[in-house]
Enzyme design. Structure first.
Site, PDB file in Angstrom:
ATOM      1  N   SER A  40      23.132  42.695  -5.355  1.00  0.00           N
ATOM      2  CA  SER A  40      21.844  42.909  -6.028  1.00  0.00           C
ATOM      3  C   SER A  40      20.624  42.833  -5.118  1.00  0.00           C
ATOM      4  O   SER A  40      19.590  43.404  -5.433  1.00  0.00           O
ATOM      5  CB  SER A  40      21.668  41.927  -7.189  1.00  0.00           C
ATOM      6  OG  SER A  40      21.462  40.625  -6.714  1.00  0.00           O
ATOM      7  N   LYS A  83      17.027  36.509  -6.631  1.00  0.00           N
ATOM      8  CA  LYS A  83      16.234  37.687  -7.008  1.00  0.00           C
ATOM      9  C   LYS A  83      14.828  37.569  -6.429  1.00  0.00           C
ATOM     10  O   LYS A  83      14.386  36.522  -5.996  1.00  0.00           O
ATOM     11  CB  LYS A  83      16.120  37.813  -8.534  1.00  0.00           C
ATOM     12  CG  LYS A  83      17.428  37.813  -9.288  1.00  0.00           C
ATOM     13  CD  LYS A  83      18.219  39.062  -9.071  1.00  0.00           C
ATOM     14  CE  LYS A  83      19.528  38.975  -9.861  1.00  0.00           C
ATOM     15  NZ  LYS A  83      20.487  39.945  -9.426  1.00  0.00           N
TER      16      LYS A  83
END
Length: 172
Positions: A40, A83
């Protein structure tokens, strides 16, 4: 003989407890080493990269747009996520899922942040689960430790989707 063995054992246990407490405080309030997994955050952080996540920013409420953070997963409290912060409380975030034709607009509520992976096509993030509470943030990633050829501070978002507002001290 028994007293000496007991005294030595208790001394060892005492030192172990002391050093354990020091290590716990260091990992809880200063920072920790994290092994990242998953695609990610590619190309910024790839599978099995090792990073250092400092905890002071979280405690001082100094998380900013563009920071890469480690947080507890909103789906599984036993798992951490890595993230990039795209929006802070009060921000209007314009984003879309990879399959969406139209952009969606979200307002980040008080006490929350909007997170997205750098690899937008392969990231489960706030576009899926919404903004996450600030309390789930564990730390801010400030340094890549491994592999050695990419040691150092982390780069900007490859999509350049973060626009940091100019701070004007006259308007405060």
């Amino acid at each position: 003989m028994f007293r000496r063995v007991l005294g030595t054992t208790l001394g060892f246990v005492g030192y172990t407890v002391q050093y354990g407490c020091i290590a716990h405080c260091a990992f809880e309030y200063i920072g920790e080493v994290v092994v990242c997994s998953g695609p990610s955050m590619e190309p910024t952080i790839v599978n099995h990269d090792i990073v250092f996540s400092e905890r002071m920013s979280r405690h001082l409420c100094k998380i900013e747009k563009g920071d890469i953070i480690i947080a507890k997963s909103p789906f599984d409290p036993n798992m951490n996520i890595c993230k990039r912060v795209i929006g802070l409380e009060g921000d209007k975030v314009c984003t879309s899922a990879p399959s969406d034709l139209f952009k969606n607009h979200f307002f980040v509520p008080k006490g929350h942040v909007w997170l997205e992976g750098d690899n937008l096509r392969n990231s489960t993030d706030s576009r899926s689960y919404g903004p996450i509470p600030y309390a789930l943030i564990r730390g801010r990633v400030c340094l890549k430790l491994w592999p050695p050829h990419s040691f150092g501070t982390l780069s900007e978002s490859p999509s350049r989707q973060i626009i940091k507002p100019q701070r004007n001290s006259d308007s405060d």
